[in-house]
Motif scaffolding. Sequence first.
Motif, PDB file in Angstrom:
ATOM      1  N   ALA A 547       0.838  -1.208   0.000  1.00 46.03           N
ATOM      2  CA  ALA A 547       0.000   0.000   0.000  1.00 46.03           C
ATOM      3  C   ALA A 547       0.871   1.256   0.000  1.00 46.03           C
ATOM      4  O   ALA A 547       0.590   2.224  -0.718  1.00 46.03           O
ATOM      5  CB  ALA A 547      -0.932  -0.011   1.207  1.00 46.03           C
ATOM      6  N   VAL A 548       1.943   1.233   0.804  1.00 46.07           N
ATOM      7  CA  VAL A 548       2.857   2.377   0.845  1.00 46.07           C
ATOM      8  C   VAL A 548       3.542   2.564  -0.496  1.00 46.07           C
ATOM      9  O   VAL A 548       3.675   3.689  -1.000  1.00 46.07           O
ATOM     10  CB  VAL A 548       3.909   2.188   1.969  1.00 46.07           C
ATOM     11  CG1 VAL A 548       5.000   3.262   1.879  1.00 46.07           C
ATOM     12  CG2 VAL A 548       3.239   2.235   3.331  1.00 46.07           C
ATOM     13  N   LEU A 549       3.958   1.478  -1.109  1.00 46.92           N
ATOM     14  CA  LEU A 549       4.625   1.552  -2.409  1.00 46.92           C
ATOM     15  C   LEU A 549       3.699   2.166  -3.455  1.00 46.92           C
ATOM     16  O   LEU A 549       4.099   3.049  -4.213  1.00 46.92           O
ATOM     17  CB  LEU A 549       5.062   0.158  -2.852  1.00 46.92           C
ATOM     18  CG  LEU A 549       5.778   0.087  -4.201  1.00 46.92           C
ATOM     19  CD1 LEU A 549       7.145   0.745  -4.131  1.00 46.92           C
ATOM     20  CD2 LEU A 549       5.906  -1.360  -4.674  1.00 46.92           C
ATOM     21  N   MET A 550       2.464   1.708  -3.475  1.00 43.75           N
ATOM     22  CA  MET A 550       1.511   2.233  -4.452  1.00 43.75           C
ATOM     23  C   MET A 550       1.187   3.703  -4.182  1.00 43.75           C
ATOM     24  O   MET A 550       1.036   4.507  -5.103  1.00 43.75           O
ATOM     25  CB  MET A 550       0.225   1.401  -4.427  1.00 43.75           C
ATOM     26  CG  MET A 550       0.391  -0.038  -4.899  1.00 43.75           C
ATOM     27  SD  MET A 550       0.883  -0.170  -6.655  1.00 43.75           S
ATOM     28  CE  MET A 550       2.660  -0.431  -6.502  1.00 43.75           C
ATOM     29  N   TRP A 551       1.086   4.049  -2.918  1.00 43.02           N
ATOM     30  CA  TRP A 551       0.770   5.426  -2.554  1.00 43.02           C
ATOM     31  C   TRP A 551       1.874   6.378  -2.975  1.00 43.02           C
ATOM     32  O   TRP A 551       1.627   7.501  -3.406  1.00 43.02           O
ATOM     33  CB  TRP A 551       0.540   5.513  -1.050  1.00 43.02           C
ATOM     34  CG  TRP A 551       0.268   6.895  -0.552  1.00 43.02           C
ATOM     35  CD1 TRP A 551      -0.823   7.678  -0.807  1.00 43.02           C
ATOM     36  CD2 TRP A 551       1.122   7.671   0.299  1.00 43.02           C
ATOM     37  NE1 TRP A 551      -0.704   8.894  -0.165  1.00 43.02           N
ATOM     38  CE2 TRP A 551       0.487   8.910   0.520  1.00 43.02           C
ATOM     39  CE3 TRP A 551       2.356   7.428   0.906  1.00 43.02           C
ATOM     40  CZ2 TRP A 551       1.039   9.906   1.307  1.00 43.02           C
ATOM     41  CZ3 TRP A 551       2.904   8.419   1.693  1.00 43.02           C
ATOM     42  CH2 TRP A 551       2.260   9.638   1.878  1.00 43.02           C
ATOM     43  N   ARG A 552       3.121   5.918  -2.852  1.00 40.47           N
ATOM     44  CA  ARG A 552       4.262   6.761  -3.190  1.00 40.47           C
ATOM     45  C   ARG A 552       4.538   6.812  -4.686  1.00 40.47           C
ATOM     46  O   ARG A 552       5.302   7.650  -5.147  1.00 40.47           O
ATOM     47  CB  ARG A 552       5.517   6.281  -2.451  1.00 40.47           C
ATOM     48  CG  ARG A 552       5.487   6.575  -0.950  1.00 40.47           C
ATOM     49  CD  ARG A 552       6.776   6.081  -0.289  1.00 40.47           C
ATOM     50  NE  ARG A 552       6.825   6.470   1.112  1.00 40.47           N
ATOM     51  CZ  ARG A 552       7.329   7.598   1.574  1.00 40.47           C
ATOM     52  NH1 ARG A 552       7.819   8.477   0.714  1.00 40.47           N
ATOM     53  NH2 ARG A 552       7.351   7.866   2.861  1.00 40.47           N
TER      54      ARG A 552
END
Length: 571
Positions: A547-552
């Motif tokens: 989720a963090v990877l996609m958000w960034r």
Amino acid sequence: MAEKSTHTKENPPNANANVSVLAILAGLSISVYGIIAILSWQFDFDSVSTDRPIIAVLCLFAVAFALYLGAIRIVWRTRKSGPMMKLVIGSAIVFRVVMLFSLPIQEIDIYRYLWDGAVSTAGVSPFRYSPAQVSSAELASNADEDLVRLVKLRDDDPALAEILHRVHFPELPTIYPPTSQAVFAAANLMTPSSSSVLTRLFIMKAWFIGLDIATLFVVIGLLRRCKKPVGLCVIYAWCPLLMKEIANSGHLDAIAVFLTTLGLYLVVRSLGFQPGKNNNSTTQAGSLGYAMLASVVLGLAVGAKLYPVILVPLVFFTVAKNFGWRFTVAPATAFVMTTAILLSAMIPAEKSTSDREQMHDPSLGVVTFLRRWEMNDFLFLIIVENIKPTAHLGPHETAWFTVMPESVRETMVTVVSSQFDIAAGEAPFMIARAMTAAIFFIVAITLAWRASAKDSSSFCEAAFLIIAWFWLLCPTLNPWYWTWALPLLPFARGRAWLAVSGLVLIYYLRFWLDYHFPTTAVLGTPYTGAAFYDFVVTWIEFAPWFAVLMWRSKRSLGFQPGTKIAARLEA
């Protein structure tokens, strides 16, 4: 009179203080690895599974990972410092030496390497007989000369007999390609014939550690070629995952990782810092020479472990866009010939029809792995569990995240089974394989095409992303497979990628859950230990990070504007 300042661009004002802090982190890391090495002796092959201190070891690796992240931040802030580089490299070597003298923690693949090495040096192909065939064969009643040779090897050397007993999946012949087999054989040749199992194990691990350290120096060369701070080599040098999977468990991936990294370095050498700038014939000939050498080395890498083949489109497009399409013929031919020669030993001479012929099929191990292996996956797990029919499964076998209607799943499996002559039980896995392979193909080609006309740093970043997404889409996300991407991690965008090396060690919690909850449901769920890990813990391992990877990511596949890992460490 005030003293003249000794601070320079190469020696910033806070360099000495930072070196001191890094030295403290190195000392603490050595202590942590020392404790892990001591605890590893409780993971002896014959030890009681429930007595193994898995949780304690995982906690210690979590501490080592925290120290690792601190070291990255300090090294980045110091930028250029000769003493710091010596400390980074020296400490990295010490970490590995400490872990060399440890027993493999929850991993036994190395016994297969030891057996394969002994078989090769005995003059027999390790692809011909499975360990089970050798274990069950009788010397007096066997007319097969090569098998008789292996049976004598088994009977005359108690250490090799014990190693044969410890080989995992003994019913299958080896899956490891010829380049790796050459390293196994070399390690066996330098091992005294009277050596114990432990001595043989340490010698094999020493080979892998040597290749791991060699990879570190190639990473430094890559950083220099791409005009990046060489201190970022700490991302590879101090990574706890390497201490666990190479220095402790002794996984052969160190062979392929070294050759792949070296091949990519040679591609970067062929490009220079500004592709197309040097156009004289001598320079171009030299560049193409590096491209040819890179093709051979990458062929050897595929001959060590098959995964480097995924980088072929990136290298091909890069050479084509920088030298012209006609100049790809020679490097492509060199790669194909090297790979074909090496892998020919794993290809059956003719299609096996009888059970006896299948017993000697050199491709059986690899084919079985590709058709069945699934472990610690996330994206693949979500897909395959939504394809697999569940009407005949109990609640303890049904994933909580299945949303596909049962009728759709049954229809899909029935159609594929009948059309492609695949067993119904294997169809969901093969369908998911095809889907993830198609996704990866699009990702790899897109990344390769976009990066091929850019600079060397973008080339390395694309190589990292291709390997990373290949790993993420695989059905088998073994922790040691992430070591494939580690040499290129300094070129990745976003700090989220740094977390993978720590999170992936959660994989070893599966063993603890399986040992302590083999038939008992965990935490009120319908799942026993292994299923609880597969359907619950993997979401804890991957979902927040993903989720963090996609958000960034502001653009797909990691090609977003902004700074790379190095430039964001201070944030």
